[in-house]
Design a protein around this motif. Structure first.
Motif, PDB file in Angstrom:
ATOM      1  N   ASN A 152     -14.252   7.410   7.057  1.00 33.04           N
ATOM      2  CA  ASN A 152     -13.647   7.774   5.778  1.00 33.04           C
ATOM      3  C   ASN A 152     -14.032   9.223   5.472  1.00 33.04           C
ATOM      4  O   ASN A 152     -15.225   9.570   5.506  1.00 33.04           O
ATOM      5  CB  ASN A 152     -14.193   6.825   4.699  1.00 33.04           C
ATOM      6  N   ARG A 165     -16.793  -1.278  -0.719  1.00 37.17           N
ATOM      7  CA  ARG A 165     -17.508  -0.466  -1.722  1.00 37.17           C
ATOM      8  C   ARG A 165     -19.009  -0.408  -1.431  1.00 37.17           C
ATOM      9  O   ARG A 165     -19.636   0.642  -1.505  1.00 37.17           O
ATOM     10  CB  ARG A 165     -17.258  -1.066  -3.103  1.00 37.17           C
ATOM     11  N   ASN A 186     -10.359   4.505  11.746  1.00 34.49           N
ATOM     12  CA  ASN A 186     -11.696   4.107  12.185  1.00 34.49           C
ATOM     13  C   ASN A 186     -11.567   3.306  13.487  1.00 34.49           C
ATOM     14  O   ASN A 186     -11.004   2.213  13.481  1.00 34.49           O
ATOM     15  CB  ASN A 186     -12.330   3.255  11.069  1.00 34.49           C
ATOM     16  N   THR A 193       0.857  -1.187   0.000  1.00 38.72           N
ATOM     17  CA  THR A 193       0.000   0.000   0.000  1.00 38.72           C
ATOM     18  C   THR A 193       0.892   1.235   0.000  1.00 38.72           C
ATOM     19  O   THR A 193       2.115   1.116  -0.060  1.00 38.72           O
ATOM     20  CB  THR A 193      -0.953  -0.012   1.230  1.00 38.72           C
ATOM     21  N   ARG A 247      -7.917   7.876  -0.593  1.00 38.79           N
ATOM     22  CA  ARG A 247      -9.165   7.092  -0.532  1.00 38.79           C
ATOM     23  C   ARG A 247      -9.901   7.223   0.792  1.00 38.79           C
ATOM     24  O   ARG A 247     -11.091   6.926   0.869  1.00 38.79           O
ATOM     25  CB  ARG A 247      -8.871   5.605  -0.753  1.00 38.79           C
ATOM     26  N   HIS A 265     -19.437   9.418  12.445  1.00 42.94           N
ATOM     27  CA  HIS A 265     -18.551   8.263  12.643  1.00 42.94           C
ATOM     28  C   HIS A 265     -17.320   8.473  11.757  1.00 42.94           C
ATOM     29  O   HIS A 265     -17.437   8.845  10.590  1.00 42.94           O
ATOM     30  CB  HIS A 265     -19.289   6.982  12.271  1.00 42.94           C
ATOM     31  N   ARG A 293      -5.158  -6.002   2.446  1.00 41.93           N
ATOM     32  CA  ARG A 293      -4.763  -4.585   2.489  1.00 41.93           C
ATOM     33  C   ARG A 293      -5.966  -3.643   2.402  1.00 41.93           C
ATOM     34  O   ARG A 293      -5.885  -2.474   2.741  1.00 41.93           O
ATOM     35  CB  ARG A 293      -3.786  -4.260   1.360  1.00 41.93           C
TER      36      ARG A 293
HETATM   37  O1  UT7 Z   1     -16.917   1.644  10.144  1.00 43.61           O
HETATM   38  C1  UT7 Z   1     -17.581   0.672   9.400  1.00 43.61           C
HETATM   39  C2  UT7 Z   1     -17.956   1.155   8.111  1.00 43.61           C
HETATM   40  N1  UT7 Z   1     -16.909   0.946   7.131  1.00 43.61           N
HETATM   41  C3  UT7 Z   1     -16.695   1.890   6.246  1.00 43.61           C
HETATM   42  O2  UT7 Z   1     -17.226   2.956   6.360  1.00 43.61           O
HETATM   43  C4  UT7 Z   1     -15.797   1.597   5.062  1.00 43.61           C
HETATM   44  C5  UT7 Z   1     -16.490   2.084   3.817  1.00 43.61           C
HETATM   45  N2  UT7 Z   1     -15.703   1.876   2.609  1.00 43.61           N
HETATM   46  C6  UT7 Z   1     -14.601   2.611   2.321  1.00 43.61           C
HETATM   47  O3  UT7 Z   1     -14.211   3.474   3.099  1.00 43.61           O
HETATM   48  C7  UT7 Z   1     -13.929   2.380   1.002  1.00 43.61           C
HETATM   49  O4  UT7 Z   1     -14.714   1.528   0.217  1.00 43.61           O
HETATM   50  C8  UT7 Z   1     -12.501   1.783   1.139  1.00 43.61           C
HETATM   51  C9  UT7 Z   1     -11.553   2.803   1.719  1.00 43.61           C
HETATM   52  C10 UT7 Z   1     -12.537   0.550   2.029  1.00 43.61           C
HETATM   53  C11 UT7 Z   1     -11.950   1.363  -0.236  1.00 43.61           C
HETATM   54  O5  UT7 Z   1     -11.971   2.467  -1.099  1.00 43.61           O
HETATM   55  P1  UT7 Z   1     -12.540   2.310  -2.595  1.00 43.61           P
HETATM   56  O6  UT7 Z   1     -12.326   3.584  -3.262  1.00 43.61           O
HETATM   57  O7  UT7 Z   1     -13.940   1.777  -2.460  1.00 43.61           O
HETATM   58  O8  UT7 Z   1     -11.552   1.245  -3.177  1.00 43.61           O
HETATM   59  P2  UT7 Z   1     -11.893  -0.176  -3.835  1.00 43.61           P
HETATM   60  O9  UT7 Z   1     -12.227  -1.168  -2.773  1.00 43.61           O
HETATM   61  O10 UT7 Z   1     -12.869   0.038  -4.950  1.00 43.61           O
HETATM   62  O11 UT7 Z   1     -10.485  -0.561  -4.446  1.00 43.61           O
HETATM   63  C12 UT7 Z   1      -9.905   0.221  -5.503  1.00 43.61           C
HETATM   64  C13 UT7 Z   1      -8.536  -0.332  -5.823  1.00 43.61           C
HETATM   65  C14 UT7 Z   1      -8.515  -1.843  -6.038  1.00 43.61           C
HETATM   66  O12 UT7 Z   1      -7.612  -2.108  -7.074  1.00 43.61           O
HETATM   67  P3  UT7 Z   1      -8.155  -2.399  -8.566  1.00 43.61           P
HETATM   68  O13 UT7 Z   1      -9.040  -3.600  -8.433  1.00 43.61           O
HETATM   69  O14 UT7 Z   1      -8.907  -1.169  -8.973  1.00 43.61           O
HETATM   70  O15 UT7 Z   1      -6.887  -2.640  -9.329  1.00 43.61           O
HETATM   71  C15 UT7 Z   1      -7.945  -2.385  -4.764  1.00 43.61           C
HETATM   72  O16 UT7 Z   1      -7.273  -3.606  -4.936  1.00 43.61           O
HETATM   73  O17 UT7 Z   1      -7.635  -0.077  -4.725  1.00 43.61           O
HETATM   74  C16 UT7 Z   1      -6.974  -1.297  -4.371  1.00 43.61           C
HETATM   75  N3  UT7 Z   1      -6.682  -1.255  -2.929  1.00 43.61           N
HETATM   76  C17 UT7 Z   1      -5.537  -0.739  -2.414  1.00 43.61           C
HETATM   77  N4  UT7 Z   1      -4.465  -0.204  -3.012  1.00 43.61           N
HETATM   78  C18 UT7 Z   1      -3.482   0.229  -2.202  1.00 43.61           C
HETATM   79  C19 UT7 Z   1      -7.487  -1.660  -1.913  1.00 43.61           C
HETATM   80  N5  UT7 Z   1      -6.857  -1.428  -0.741  1.00 43.61           N
HETATM   81  C20 UT7 Z   1      -5.658  -0.866  -1.038  1.00 43.61           C
HETATM   82  C21 UT7 Z   1      -4.602  -0.395  -0.242  1.00 43.61           C
HETATM   83  N6  UT7 Z   1      -3.544   0.154  -0.868  1.00 43.61           N
HETATM   84  N7  UT7 Z   1      -4.609  -0.440   1.093  1.00 43.61           N
END
Ligand code: UT7
Length: 333
Positions: free
Chosen positions: A261, A224, A288, A33, A41, A258, A156
């Motif tokens: 993000n 997501r 979080n 990461t 993000r 909360h 990750r």
């Molecule tokens: O408190 C409980 C409630 N929980 C939440 O509120 C969490 C809500 N969700 C989120 O905050 C976001 O969805 C996340 C921060 C978890 C993820 O952000 P996103 O913009 O939805 O990312 P994504 O899951 O769509 O992933 C986008 C890309 C993926 O790569 P590809 O498939 O586009 O190539 C992931 O593999 O980012 C990649 N990725 C990372 N890259 C670097 C996922 N985690 C990481 C990481 N570092 N740590």
């Protein structure tokens, strides 16, 4: 809005975060990461991790001590302890019982409540109702988590998001200064538990070699999907509660969302048509912390922003369950 019950209010706040600061750069040495990805993000820059021997009840105890000192009350004055957590010291006895003993409280009613990131608001709601309907005068409501104990370092997408900490409030049933608890809104939808869960270790999947192999004792999340529903349901929890009290978002001086993000908070602000400077955010420093997130932020917001007489403070959360909730305070000086 008069309910016919006595008013309860928050008369003391305290929070505690473990000493060890873990930056995004530190995490990038452990998983694939980057600081750039995590900040863009999520808005998170660093989080705190408890030591190996430090438990959730230790964090809760320190936050509660600070809240009791802030309220000017003694341990023997407390009549009720409610702890919201998804990372209890052990399955049983409850973290509330362990914390009661560590604080040297009387043999008062003490229990845990599990509503994930909405847990502190559920806990305030329950404690408020118990104070109103029982002989109790003072309650401790605590949100405490050691999320580092259930983080999957092979995932990750989740391990960069969470941190450890605790926040506590002392509630009193009497007239005076502090945050008057005007009301709460809470709902839940258990139809899709796998969106955010820790599947292993309970009666559905008791600990076994298989649950260990499948990494079922760690937190699992569909980020997501959670993101999409979080914004919509936090808006609903905010509007429903304000409407019940004849208020609009514009009447709120401070929103304590909360701290999951920064993009979720920004989307909520847009939907409520409020500027971001009404929202208190400290997720850049703690990540979080689930049930601890609202009380830590409330404590820091009060100290940093210095609420004025008559200020309306709206707390709103969303988490596993799914659960979502809001609580409304009016500050009195
Ligand atoms: O408190 C409980 C409630 N929980 C939440 O509120 C969490 C809500 N969700 C989120 O905050 C976001 O969805 C996340 C921060 C978890 C993820 O952000 P996103 O913009 O939805 O990312 P994504 O899951 O769509 O992933 C986008 C890309 C993926 O790569 P590809 O498939 O586009 O190539 C992931 O593999 O980012 C990649 N990725 C990372 N890259 C670097 C996922 N985690 C990481 C990481 N570092 N740590």
């Amino acid at each position: 809005m008069s309910t016919g019950y006595p008013m309860t209010r928050i008369v003391g706040l305290g929070s505690f975060a473990p000493e060890r600061v873990v930056t995004n750069h530190d995490l990038s040495k452990r998983v694939e990461t980057s600081d750039e990805w995590i900040v863009s993000r999520t808005g998170i820059r660093e989080r705190r991790f408890a030591g190996d021997a430090e438990t959730t009840s230790d964090l809760a105890t320190e936050a509660a001590r600070r809240a009791m000192a802030d309220a000017g009350v003694n341990p023997e004055d407390i009549d009720l302890v409610v702890i919201a957590t998804i990372t209890p010291d052990m399955a049983f006895p409850s973290t509330a019982c362990l914390t009661q003993a560590k604080l040297g409280l009387g043999k008062v009613c003490s229990f845990d409540l599990e509503a994930a990131c909405s847990g502190f608001l559920y806990g305030l709601d329950v404690a408020d109702a118990l104070l109103k309907t029982r002989d109790h005068r003072l309650a401790l409501v605590i949100g405490a988590e050691k999320l580092s104990s259930i983080m999957d370092w092979e995932d990750r997408a989740t391990c960069v998001l969470f941190g450890d900490g605790a926040g506590a409030a002392v509630l009193a049933k009497d007239e005076g200064q502090g945050g008057e608890l005007l009301g709460f809104f809470s709902e839940a939808d258990g139809s899709n538990p796998s969106l955010l869960c820790q599947p292993g270790g309970g009666s559905a999947h008791p600990a076994s070699e298989e649950t260990l192999r499948q990494r079922q004792h760690y937190l699992k999340m569909n980020g997501r999907e959670i993101f999409k529903v979080a914004v919509r349901l936090m808006e609903r929890a905010t509007r429903e509660l304000l409407e019940k009290h004849g208020l609009t978002p514009a009447d709120v001086s401070c929103v304590i969302p909360h701290q999951a993000n920064a993009r979720i908070v920004e989307s909520l602000a847009q939907r409520l048509e409020l500027p971001m400077d009404r929202f208190f955010c400290n997720l850049d420093r703690y990540g979080n912390t689930s049930a601890a997130s609202i009380p830590i932020a409330l404590n820091e917001a009060r100290d940093a922003w210095g609420f004025e007489n008559g200020d309306h403070v709206l707390m709103v959360a969303f988490g596993a369950g799914l659960t979502w909730a809001s609580g409304l305070l009016r500050w009195k000086k």
